[in-house]
Enzyme design. Sequence first.
Site, PDB file in Angstrom:
ATOM      1  N   GLU A 287      -6.812   2.834   7.160  1.00 49.09           N
ATOM      2  CA  GLU A 287      -5.396   2.922   7.502  1.00 49.09           C
ATOM      3  C   GLU A 287      -5.225   2.493   8.955  1.00 49.09           C
ATOM      4  OE1 GLU A 287      -3.287   3.457   5.161  1.00 49.09           O
ATOM      5  OE2 GLU A 287      -4.927   3.848   3.791  1.00 49.09           O
ATOM      6  N   GLY A 288      -3.968   2.318   9.370  1.00 46.84           N
ATOM      7  CA  GLY A 288      -3.697   2.086  10.790  1.00 46.84           C
ATOM      8  C   GLY A 288      -3.432   0.647  11.163  1.00 46.84           C
TER       9      GLY A 288
ATOM     10  N   SER B 150       4.115   7.124   9.527  1.00 47.48           N
ATOM     11  CA  SER B 150       4.847   7.251  10.798  1.00 47.48           C
ATOM     12  C   SER B 150       6.153   6.462  10.822  1.00 47.48           C
ATOM     13  CB  SER B 150       3.943   6.813  11.956  1.00 47.48           C
ATOM     14  OG  SER B 150       3.558   5.472  11.761  1.00 47.48           O
TER      15      SER B 150
ATOM     16  N   ASN C 180       0.921   4.982   2.001  1.00 46.34           N
ATOM     17  CA  ASN C 180       0.319   5.778   3.077  1.00 46.34           C
ATOM     18  C   ASN C 180       0.510   7.248   2.750  1.00 46.34           C
ATOM     19  OD1 ASN C 180      -0.049   3.518   5.256  1.00 46.34           O
ATOM     20  ND2 ASN C 180       2.011   3.265   4.455  1.00 46.34           N
TER      21      ASN C 180
ATOM     22  N   GLU D 289       0.858  -1.192   0.000  1.00 40.39           N
ATOM     23  CA  GLU D 289       0.000   0.000   0.000  1.00 40.39           C
ATOM     24  C   GLU D 289       0.887   1.232   0.000  1.00 40.39           C
ATOM     25  OE1 GLU D 289      -2.228   0.168   3.668  1.00 40.39           O
ATOM     26  OE2 GLU D 289      -0.423   0.205   4.900  1.00 40.39           O
TER      27      GLU D 289
ATOM     28  N   ARG E 107       9.980  -3.075   9.050  1.00 40.28           N
ATOM     29  CA  ARG E 107       9.221  -3.627  10.180  1.00 40.28           C
ATOM     30  C   ARG E 107       9.137  -5.137  10.002  1.00 40.28           C
ATOM     31  NH1 ARG E 107       3.979  -0.292   9.174  1.00 40.28           N
ATOM     32  NH2 ARG E 107       4.752  -0.767   7.084  1.00 40.28           N
TER      33      ARG E 107
END
Length: 474
Positions: A368-369, A151, A146, A144, A450
Amino acid sequence: MATGWGSLLQDEQQLEELARQAVDRALAEGVLLRTSQAPSSSHVVSYAPFTLFPSPVPSALLEQAYAVQADFNLLVDAVSQNAVFLEQTLSSTIKRDSFTAHLFDIHKQVLKEGIAQTVFLGLNRSDYMFQCNPDGTTALKQIEINTISASFGGLASRTPAVHRHVLSVLGKTKEAAKILSNNPSKGLAMGIAKAWELYGSANAQVLLIAQEKERNIFDQRAIENELLARNIHVIRRRFEDVSEKGSLDQDRRLFMDGQEVAVVYFRDGYMPGHYSLQNWEARLLLERSCAVKCPDIATQLAGTKKVQQELSRAGMLESLLPGQPEAVARLRATFAGLYSLDLGEEGDQAITKAIAAPSCFVLKPQREGGGNNLYGEEMVQALERLRDSEERASYILMEKIEPEPFRNCLLRPGSPARVIQCISELGIFGVYVREGKTLVMNKHVGHLLRTKAIEHADGGVAAGVAVLDNPYPV
């Protein structure tokens, strides 16, 4: 993708000692989060979860991800300026997804009144996984992009020192030197500073729209501190504060507590739960102003899953980026299979395909998130339920990317260090600034790796699933 940590991961006693050293170094470097018990206070903080060792990333794919970032910046900017494309693409989604519909309403109101801002700023992060093909080769595939509140640029600037420290403790100085320097927060601040400068008012401030309970404050402070070093002042306010104390003058300049605002930087406002009626009104006020919004409402809409799916259609990139075949080829090479679930034959076929082979697909809502996607049996149940409903148009279907797992040790506060099978997700930060029709900045400014246990299908660091990491080029 061998890194040679194998033998190190077998000595439990050594791992525990290394973990203690790594955690102390992370705390000293500022790899910090507020605690879930006290998310509004910095009196007690802990380290942000991270891997004990850097994780293997194919050098060629890292280079490819960096090389395509300026193209993604151009694409997001082109989509945000194409009102017809946004309306056509989101027409089915906004009928069934009230959050996207709310955003779209504000977009339409701003277009009707006339867009007041003349400078546009994009700070985005494009996220990828490394598809492992049957023949053993790997390919970069986008998860995706963002376009709002991307962040961990601040904390990602702090983690290389931690992994270099771990490897140095082991006497692996050659390996420690291979860990790339990385400072996204500096690059993100550079974009905000450029937009602030082009706005052209020396006393104007940057308004950071923040959540009241913000565990990830130190990530945001890294960008604030970079701006302060350039003598640009940042004020942190919530949507509620904008409602009470924000105003526009007759030229639609934005004032907060009587101070002019040059740039509005959103670190809130990307999920339905972030908005009350009052907050929606505050968002509209901000959007109507001539302050530079990061992102403006059209750019937030450009980051929706539905737009991502439509961009993968044949000919779509060519129409949005005319005369740029090289950029189109670089972009298209990163696309995974994406399928519309709009009512009709095309959507029916996609649903049939996914129910027949659930392990090959992911069902994604316009959210999102992290932590929103559906997999496996859960996905099948949702598709059976949605099959005859218009609500299915608020989702897209995506081919599931299958990376090659590797072993690493994840460090989390309160949990013992344990070696597990992991997969990684690579994010590249992009910055662009446009004044009128002229692009004055377009660059990549760093990366974020990540890593999570293979059993966790979905979710990032903020969602409590993934941990911070660094790429070890192989």
